[in-house]
Design an enzyme around this catalytic site. Structure first.
Site: not given
Length: 609
Positions: A124, A420, A438, A467, A493, A515-516
């Site tokens: 991340r 993503t 993503t 985010d 997510s 898809g967020g």
């Protein structure tokens, strides 16, 4: 293979000989263990909803969002590579052919199973050292509009995908690191055909034309998006990938490539960001313990915070399990009104907890000292009691108190999440990968970097910092757990998921979706459909979607009859139709081997032997 595997040839044709071979050698100093052959024909599915057949394989399988990427992973597996090897090859090709969704300028979560142990690899992005909680506030202390923040240098987090993949490869790779870049380098150097989905994304995009590199690379002199079928070479990306192939992640995080990235972020015309060379050089990927949760006859393993995916999915499924079973959850082959009502209510309750408690665990303690407190059976039973015949409404779901000590965190307001891609792989030795990757919104920050090469093309930088909560405090002055802080990883997510049989510990499935925030709903429904309703992977992925982030409910446009929407509105859901473009990929174990499904809403396919 059964007829579904044969029918796959309608979507994808791969020749064994007389095709273009890697045009530029990788490393003269190493013995090449893997020789990539570019497919002679690479037809793409059109944009929109296109039925997929599902694919049966016997020994291994790879599922990804673009046929060229799937083929790269397939060739790696055929050459004896591991699931992680294949994931690296797939990701590098996705950087090229699906630049709007993921790439080396972004981040990723990878779940890995080695036959005995499940591990979670965290790539991340992180906030720069110079970032503060007021990052996305204007001069009056109010949050910026989302796109004003996203399409800027402010939104760019320190990328982590490459460094994370390098960490996973050191543990689980079989083929040489450099060889795994051959597919992407070949396709970037020799060119690939712009897919219908990439063309449609370029046509719908407005801010990307503002970037000096992207505007001349993806658009004509008249400002029109490159047409589907246009053969596009990305020479800058080919050169950057060569450097990473030869020198590892340090080629991205230090030296000319990092200097170019930092200059483009700090020099952004509008809202410059604060990423420094030190931020780039010191980024650390992390190996984390996964969260594994018993549900029905299965053990579902997913990513821990900073992902909210597993916790929220399993809260939804755990709450539903507390309710009396429905005789007929499906109506006319789609989720019925009663099941949708329950699913949406459980989602509202789970998202209320998500928005209060979940953030980077290096900055936020879990309620009760253990993230599993949010999945405690007694706690979920209490939450399930809140589901009645009528909806709690768009503002009615409040967070609970899963821990013994009341937390001081404030509830984060709802804000957009996008983007993503997902990759699922099982190799011949039974090792499995579920990786969600993503750059956040379509085309990320709308900043393209060429690595300082001066060549045409490049790669997109993420807008992952959006985010974080734009507001650091609520109206009472209480801090929001997912606020911006230096070095922090924004809440995600992404929900890469591996499923096992509770008794035998046998791998059952690998799945996930883009898809967020709706990733959570897409993945949860796919788990229910595959494991509870007994649908195969493709049938599960074909089902229409329904989501809520805590407010109104949205049903997939054109997929439900009017009476279902009317019934949900009578129950208080404030339901309406909306385009819900998931990108689910799933591989499930069968008696004969594996069966894979690819989302009909995107261009993905499954390949295997």
């Amino acid at each position: 293979m059964d007829f579904r595997s044969v029918s796959f040839r309608r979507y994808w044709l791969v020749t064994v000989a007389s095709v273009c071979v890697l045009s530029t050698p990788l490393l003269a100093t190493s013995e090449v263990a893997f020789q990539y052959e570019a497919p002679a024909i690479a037809p793409e599915a059109a944009s929109g909803y296109n039925e997929k057949p599902g694919w049966a394989t016997e020994r291994f399988a790879v599922a990804a969002a673009n046929p060229l990427a799937t083929d790269a992973g397939y060739q790696v597996l055929k050459a004896g590579g591991s699931a992680v090897d294949a994931a690296i090859a797939v990701q590098m090709v996705l950087t090229l052919v699906e630049p709007q969704s993921s790439g080396i300028g972004g981040g990723a979560f990878l779940m890995h199973y080695d036959g005995s142990e499940v591990k979670a690899y965290d790539g991340r992005e992180t906030a720069p050292r110079a970032a503060s909680e007021s990052l996305f506030l204007n001069g009056g202390g109010e949050p910026l509009e989302f796109m004003e923040a996203a399409a800027s240098g402010l939104s760019v987090g320190v990328p982590g995908t490459v460094r994370m993949l390098e960490m996973a490869h050191e543990k689980h790779g079989k083929l040489p690191w450099a060889d795994l870049f051959a597919p992407a380098i070949t396709l970037a150097q020799d060119g690939f055909e712009v897919s219908p989905r990439l063309h449609a994304s370029l046509a719908a995009e407005e801010r990307l034309r503002d970037d000096p590199l992207a505007s001349v690379f993806y658009y004509t002199d008249e400002g029109e998006p490159l047409p589907a079928g246009h053969r596009l070479q990305n020479l800058a990306l080919a050169e950057v990938l060569r450097k990473i192939a030869e020198n590892g992640s340090k080629a991205l995080h230090t030296g000319p490539v990092a200097e170019d990235l930092v200059q483009r972020v700090q020099g952004h015309d509008g809202r410059p960001g604060a990423i420094s060379l030190e931020d780039m050089a010191t980024y650390v990927a992390k190996a984390r313990d996964p969260l594994c949760t018993d549900w029905q006859d299965y053990r579902v393993c997913g990513f821990p915070p900073p992902s909210s995916g597993h916790l929220t999915i399993m809260q939804i499924l755990g709450i539903l399990e507390q309710l009396p079973a429905l005789d007929e959850p499906l109506e006319e082959g789609r989720p019925g009104t009663e099941w949708l009502h329950r699913f949406l209510e459980a989602s509202r309750l789970a998202f209320a907890d998500r928005n209060k408690f979940i953030a980077d665990p290096d900055f936020v303690n879990p309620p009760g000292g253990d993230w599993n407190s949010m999945l405690d059976e007694e706690y979920l039973a209490e939450r399930a009691e809140l589901i009645g015949e009528q909806s709690v409404g768009v503002d009615g779901a409040e967070p609970g108190n899963p821990g013994e000590v009341e937390t001081a965190w404030a509830v984060q307001p709802i804000q957009p999440e996008y983007g993503t891609s997902h990759i699922s792989i099982v190799d011949e030795e039974g090792n499995a990968v579920a990786m969600t990757t993503t750059i956040e919104a379509a085309f990320g920050s709308r900043i393209m970097a060429d690595g300082g090469t001066g060549l045409p093309g490049g790669y997109l930088l993420n807008n992952e910092l959006t985010d974080f909560s734009f507001r650091p405090l609520d109206s009472d002055g209480s801090p929001i757990a997912n606020r911006v802080e230096a070095g922090k990883r924004p809440r995600s997510s992404m929900s890469p998921t591996l499923v096992f049989d509770r008794e035998s510990n046998e791998l059952i499935a690998s799945l996930g979706s883009p898809g967020g925030a709706a990733i959570i709903h897409y993945t949860a429904k796919a788990l229910v459909a595959m494991l509870d309703w007994g649908l195969d992977a493709q049938e599960a992925l074909d089902l229409p979607h329904a989501i809520t982030l805590g407010g109104p409910a949205y049903l997939e446009e054109g997929r439900y009859p009017a009476h279902v929407i009317e019934a949900l509105n009578e129950l208080g859901h404030e339901a309406s139709e909306r385009e819900l473009v998931s990108g689910l990929q799933a591989i499930q174990r069968t008696e004969e081997g594996f069966f894979g499904g690819a989302d009909p809403r995107r261009e993905g396919v499954v390949m295997g032997d």
